[in-house]
Write a protein that holds these residues in place. Structure first.
Motif, PDB file in Angstrom:
ATOM      1  N   ALA A  83      16.380 -16.323  29.307  1.00  0.00           N
ATOM      2  CA  ALA A  83      15.343 -17.030  30.074  1.00  0.00           C
ATOM      3  C   ALA A  83      15.690 -18.515  30.132  1.00  0.00           C
ATOM      4  CB  ALA A  83      13.972 -16.816  29.446  1.00  0.00           C
ATOM      5  N   GLY A  84      16.164 -19.054  29.018  1.00  0.00           N
ATOM      6  CA  GLY A  84      16.568 -20.464  28.972  1.00  0.00           C
ATOM      7  C   GLY A  84      17.733 -20.748  29.918  1.00  0.00           C
ATOM      8  N   HIS A  85      18.703 -19.835  29.955  1.00  0.00           N
ATOM      9  CA  HIS A  85      19.831 -20.011  30.879  1.00  0.00           C
ATOM     10  C   HIS A  85      19.337 -20.006  32.328  1.00  0.00           C
ATOM     11  CE1 HIS A  85      22.765 -18.148  27.712  1.00  0.00           C
ATOM     12  NE2 HIS A  85      22.257 -19.292  27.349  1.00  0.00           N
ATOM     13  N   GLY A  86      18.395 -19.117  32.603  1.00  0.00           N
ATOM     14  CA  GLY A  86      17.810 -19.085  33.942  1.00  0.00           C
ATOM     15  C   GLY A  86      17.207 -20.446  34.280  1.00  0.00           C
ATOM     16  N   LEU A  87      16.495 -21.027  33.312  1.00  0.00           N
ATOM     17  CA  LEU A  87      15.888 -22.346  33.541  1.00  0.00           C
ATOM     18  C   LEU A  87      16.933 -23.425  33.813  1.00  0.00           C
ATOM     19  CD1 LEU A  87      12.964 -22.450  30.934  1.00  0.00           C
ATOM     20  CD2 LEU A  87      12.747 -22.625  33.407  1.00  0.00           C
ATOM     21  N   TYR A  88      18.012 -23.468  32.992  1.00  0.00           N
ATOM     22  CA  TYR A  88      19.069 -24.488  33.228  1.00  0.00           C
ATOM     23  C   TYR A  88      19.605 -24.336  34.634  1.00  0.00           C
ATOM     24  CZ  TYR A  88      20.330 -24.150  28.114  1.00  0.00           C
ATOM     25  OH  TYR A  88      20.360 -24.067  26.763  1.00  0.00           O
ATOM     26  N   LEU A  89      19.854 -23.072  35.001  1.00  0.00           N
ATOM     27  CA  LEU A  89      20.551 -22.820  36.263  1.00  0.00           C
ATOM     28  C   LEU A  89      19.662 -23.129  37.464  1.00  0.00           C
ATOM     29  CD1 LEU A  89      22.489 -19.710  35.057  1.00  0.00           C
ATOM     30  CD2 LEU A  89      23.548 -21.751  36.013  1.00  0.00           C
ATOM     31  N   TYR A  90      18.380 -22.785  37.372  1.00  0.00           N
ATOM     32  CA  TYR A  90      17.477 -23.173  38.470  1.00  0.00           C
ATOM     33  C   TYR A  90      17.428 -24.701  38.565  1.00  0.00           C
ATOM     34  CZ  TYR A  90      15.887 -18.347  39.145  1.00  0.00           C
ATOM     35  OH  TYR A  90      15.831 -17.002  39.407  1.00  0.00           O
ATOM     36  N   SER A  91      17.435 -25.373  37.429  1.00  0.00           N
ATOM     37  CA  SER A  91      17.444 -26.841  37.469  1.00  0.00           C
ATOM     38  C   SER A  91      18.699 -27.352  38.168  1.00  0.00           C
ATOM     39  CB  SER A  91      17.392 -27.434  36.062  1.00  0.00           C
ATOM     40  OG  SER A  91      16.238 -27.013  35.411  1.00  0.00           O
ATOM     41  N   ALA A  92      19.838 -26.738  37.852  1.00  0.00           N
ATOM     42  CA  ALA A  92      21.095 -27.158  38.491  1.00  0.00           C
ATOM     43  C   ALA A  92      21.010 -26.932  40.002  1.00  0.00           C
ATOM     44  CB  ALA A  92      22.284 -26.400  37.903  1.00  0.00           C
ATOM     45  N   ALA A  93      20.420 -25.801  40.401  1.00  0.00           N
ATOM     46  CA  ALA A  93      20.294 -25.520  41.845  1.00  0.00           C
ATOM     47  C   ALA A  93      19.347 -26.528  42.494  1.00  0.00           C
ATOM     48  CB  ALA A  93      19.787 -24.093  42.066  1.00  0.00           C
ATOM     49  N   GLU A  94      18.336 -26.952  41.742  1.00  0.00           N
ATOM     50  CA  GLU A  94      17.369 -27.908  42.296  1.00  0.00           C
ATOM     51  C   GLU A  94      18.009 -29.271  42.581  1.00  0.00           C
ATOM     52  OE1 GLU A  94      14.121 -27.493  39.477  1.00  0.00           O
ATOM     53  OE2 GLU A  94      13.055 -26.141  40.838  1.00  0.00           O
ATOM     54  N   THR A  95      19.060 -29.607  41.835  1.00  0.00           N
ATOM     55  CA  THR A  95      19.742 -30.886  42.106  1.00  0.00           C
ATOM     56  C   THR A  95      20.403 -30.863  43.484  1.00  0.00           C
ATOM     57  OG1 THR A  95      21.878 -30.232  41.151  1.00  0.00           O
ATOM     58  CG2 THR A  95      20.270 -31.254  39.651  1.00  0.00           C
ATOM     59  N   LEU A  96      20.526 -29.681  44.064  1.00  0.00           N
ATOM     60  CA  LEU A  96      21.141 -29.551  45.387  1.00  0.00           C
ATOM     61  C   LEU A  96      20.078 -29.480  46.484  1.00  0.00           C
ATOM     62  CD1 LEU A  96      23.797 -26.992  44.220  1.00  0.00           C
ATOM     63  CD2 LEU A  96      24.361 -29.210  45.244  1.00  0.00           C
ATOM     64  N   GLY A  97      18.815 -29.615  46.079  1.00  0.00           N
ATOM     65  CA  GLY A  97      17.746 -29.654  47.068  1.00  0.00           C
ATOM     66  C   GLY A  97      17.037 -28.333  47.292  1.00  0.00           C
ATOM     67  N   ALA A  98      17.346 -27.331  46.479  1.00  0.00           N
ATOM     68  CA  ALA A  98      16.659 -26.040  46.616  1.00  0.00           C
ATOM     69  C   ALA A  98      15.531 -25.986  45.586  1.00  0.00           C
ATOM     70  CB  ALA A  98      17.633 -24.892  46.368  1.00  0.00           C
ATOM     71  N   GLY A  99      14.384 -25.446  45.961  1.00  0.00           N
ATOM     72  CA  GLY A  99      13.272 -25.342  45.012  1.00  0.00           C
ATOM     73  C   GLY A  99      13.299 -24.011  44.270  1.00  0.00           C
ATOM     74  N   ARG A 100      12.819 -24.026  43.029  1.00  0.00           N
ATOM     75  CA  ARG A 100      12.829 -22.785  42.243  1.00  0.00           C
ATOM     76  C   ARG A 100      11.984 -21.703  42.919  1.00  0.00           C
ATOM     77  NH1 ARG A 100      10.222 -21.658  36.370  1.00  0.00           N
ATOM     78  NH2 ARG A 100      10.763 -23.818  35.913  1.00  0.00           N
ATOM     79  N   ASP A 101      10.821 -22.108  43.442  1.00  0.00           N
ATOM     80  CA  ASP A 101       9.936 -21.126  44.083  1.00  0.00           C
ATOM     81  C   ASP A 101      10.615 -20.435  45.255  1.00  0.00           C
ATOM     82  OD1 ASP A 101       8.040 -21.786  42.293  1.00  0.00           O
ATOM     83  OD2 ASP A 101       6.828 -23.021  43.664  1.00  0.00           O
ATOM     84  N   GLU A 102      11.314 -21.259  46.021  1.00  0.00           N
ATOM     85  CA  GLU A 102      12.013 -20.738  47.202  1.00  0.00           C
ATOM     86  C   GLU A 102      13.126 -19.763  46.780  1.00  0.00           C
ATOM     87  OE1 GLU A 102      13.989 -24.139  48.906  1.00  0.00           O
ATOM     88  OE2 GLU A 102      15.517 -22.863  49.852  1.00  0.00           O
ATOM     89  N   LEU A 103      13.829 -20.123  45.708  1.00  0.00           N
ATOM     90  CA  LEU A 103      14.918 -19.256  45.247  1.00  0.00           C
ATOM     91  C   LEU A 103      14.360 -17.942  44.687  1.00  0.00           C
ATOM     92  CD1 LEU A 103      17.204 -21.926  43.535  1.00  0.00           C
ATOM     93  CD2 LEU A 103      17.409 -20.973  45.841  1.00  0.00           C
ATOM     94  N   LEU A 104      13.273 -18.054  43.932  1.00  0.00           N
ATOM     95  CA  LEU A 104      12.660 -16.833  43.398  1.00  0.00           C
ATOM     96  C   LEU A 104      12.176 -15.941  44.529  1.00  0.00           C
ATOM     97  CD1 LEU A 104      10.666 -18.075  40.272  1.00  0.00           C
ATOM     98  CD2 LEU A 104      12.566 -16.448  40.299  1.00  0.00           C
ATOM     99  N   ASP A 105      11.634 -16.584  45.551  1.00  0.00           N
ATOM    100  CA  ASP A 105      11.178 -15.809  46.703  1.00  0.00           C
ATOM    101  C   ASP A 105      12.346 -15.050  47.342  1.00  0.00           C
ATOM    102  OD1 ASP A 105       8.954 -15.138  48.461  1.00  0.00           O
ATOM    103  OD2 ASP A 105      10.154 -16.170  49.994  1.00  0.00           O
TER     104      ASP A 105
END
Lengths: 239, 327
Positions: free
Chosen positions: B81-103
């Protein structure tokens, strides 16, 4: 097998073991990723406490996997199914507040539980904080979350009386005072959350204090069946 | 995020030079839109894999056969779960939102690793996943620690440290079973038999069929080809299997003196394609459970947002966390 049932490490260890198991059932099911981490973290702390406590009473795996339902000494509160998130949080709020007060007391005493209690009280303060924050968020959130949180608190209320039944071997614990402090703390949190302290008896009539005597609720047998089946299927094996 | 017109060759030249010099691209640097899109896709799918990957192992938390193993498994699932959090954060630095990715995950528009569509049928599967699946993941991910995009590379350093630890624990679990009773040994062998080929598929299609490989390598997102990494993994596993006292389910496996590598049999790519298409043994269950957790948790997230918004309104602060959380 004859565990040292006289030691208070057994009931306290069973509380931690069974609540940890319930929280483990949340893995992969939490409402947000941060709660996957938080619930697993609390489950791990409790499992760690259980292992130390059960080891004081005997062999941790024999005690966890080879006792039957009637030999477990946990309070009935911790064996209650998870329900929805509010139900889990209500269970956490009631239990962690109790556990923090109890370990806080034991940490200052001179029993063999003092070192464990000193460590556990720090972990438990975090668990209690987590539960309080969620109680406030849900109570003071939306109409739906408020309703769910109040219902959860009401449903579990009757399991809270048992928390203050004296535990054999913990004669120095002022159970009556513990209960008063517990009630004050819960009341304060519920006020912050715009929730009301449940009314009615804190225990059901016939089964007062049943858990500590090995009298449990129906879901508990199923929990043990799942927890123990693999271990019991391979007698004598090491893992 | 501002997008610079493609004719701005200065910035493009700077990007190319940064890549050529093996230096890192950071979130505020200009980057080609394709580079950004490709990274978002890869990092998001990596994050999704961590989240879906919790399920096959969480399946055994309540049945773990000793308290020590139960604690190890819980900690591992928590790490994921923690790795998922790091990785969503890394994706967010590129302008993608976590909600959008989960969707996108929940609606099947983004994928996760095919391996997690296989079921965990026995306790030994927990060990096989640790040894083989985490082992394959590490082989894939260690080169990503040098990936050209800084936030992803740094996330991978942390992820790989924890994954290596999990892998050793998985190996040790299998070793204990292999040296245990006959029933335990058989359980370990059966798990390895079922997880070996799917693990080899984790490296992706053969090089001549890999759609994104060439561009990813040019951008230094990827450092080695699928087949190279797969070969490296096989070479590592063969002696480990021997040390475990277990066999690998491949009659073609033999040492090739000339190549200095282990030869191995053909992979059933039709199975791989079916699993990717959603027709694996657990695709429906995995995605279904993820969606259900998300839907059943909606009222909790709404409550948190409503509470945060009300609290922020009562006690205004500069740059409020509450307002952020309320969105």
């Amino acid at each position: 097998m004859t565990p040292r049932t006289a030691t208070p490490a057994l009931p306290l260890g069973d509380d931690a073991l069974i609540l940890s198991h319930r929280l483990g059932e949340w893995a992969g099911n939490a409402p947000v990723l941060e709660e996957e981490v938080a619930l697993a973290n609390i489950a791990l702390d409790l499992l760690g406490q259980a292992r130390v406590l059960l080891s004081l009473a005997g062999d941790e795996d024999e005690l966890a996997y080879l006792r039957e339902e009637r030999q477990f000494r946990n309070v009935q509160l911790v064996e209650q199914p998870n329900g929805d998130f509010a139900h889990t949080i209500a269970r956490q709020l009631y239990f962690s507040t109790y556990q923090e007060l109890l370990h806080g007391h034991l940490a200052t005493g001179d029993t063999d539980l003092a070192p464990l209690a000193a460590k556990a009280v720090k972990e438990t303060a975090y668990h209690r904080d987590h539960a309080e924050q969620w109680t406030v968020r849900l109570g003071d959130g939306t109409a739906e979350s408020h309703t769910r949180m109040q219902r959860a608190l009401d449903t579990l209320w009757r399991f809270t009386g048992e928390l203050f039944d004296p535990v054999d071997g913990l004669d120095s614990v002022p159970w009556h005072d513990l209960r008063a402090t517990w009630t004050t703390r819960i009341t304060t949190t519920l006020e912050r959350a715009a929730l009301t302290l449940p009314e009615g008896p804190q225990r059901s009539g016939w089964a007062a204090g049943g858990g500590r005597q090995g009298l449990h609720t129906e879901p508990f047998g199923r929990l043990l069946a799942e927890m123990q089946h693999l271990h019991r299927s391979h007698p004598g094996a090491t893992w | 995020m501002t997008t610079i017109a493609p004719e701005n060759t200065d910035q493009e030249a700077l990007f190319d030079a940064t890549i050529a010099a093996d230096e890192r691209i950071e979130p505020r640097d200009w980057m080609p839109e394709d580079y950004r899109a490709s990274l978002i896709r890869q990092i998001a799918q990596h994050a999704h894999s961590e989240i879906i990957g919790m399920q096959p192992e969480a399946n055994w938390i309540t049945r773990a056969p000793s308290l020590r193993r139960k604690a190890i498994l819980m900690a591992k699932v928590q790490d994921e779960a923690g790795h998922g959090l790091y990785l969503y954060s890394a994706a967010e630095t590129l302008g993608a939102g976590r909600d959008e990715l989960l969707d996108k995950l929940h609606t099947g528009r983004q994928k996760y690793s095919s391996i997690f569509n296989y079921p965990t049928l026995t306790w030994a599967d927990v060990g096989a996943i640790g040894w083989l699946v985490d082992g394959a993941a590490i082989t894939n991910q260690v080169p990503l620690c040098r990936c050209s995009y800084g936030p992803y590379a740094r996330a991978m350093v942390r992820v790989c440290k924890e994954e290596s630890f999990h892998q050793r624990q998985g190996y040790e679990l299998l070793l204990t079973l292999s040296r245990g009773t006959d029933a335990q040994h058989a359980m370990a062998q059966d798990a390895v038999d079922r997880w070996w080929w799917p693990s080899l598929m984790m490296f992706g299609p053969p090089d001549d069929e890999s759609a994104h490989s060439a561009q990813s390598m040019a951008w230094k997102i990827k450092r080695h080809s699928n087949d190279e990494l797969r070969q490296r993994f096989v070479d590592i596993c063969v002696p480990q299997a021997e040390a475990l006292g277990l066999t690998l389910p491949d009659p073609h496996l033999r040492w090739n003196e000339e190549r200095g590598h282990w030869d191995f049999g053909p992979i059933d790519w039709s199975e791989f394609r079916e699993v990717l298409k959603g027709n694996g043994p657990c695709n429906d269950e995995r995605l279904g459970r993820r969606r259900r957790a998300h839907e059943e948790g909606a009222w909790v997230r709404e409550a948190a947002a409503a509470h945060a918004a009300r609290h922020a309104a009562r006690t205004p602060r500069t740059g409020t966390h509450q307002e952020e959380a309320a969105r």
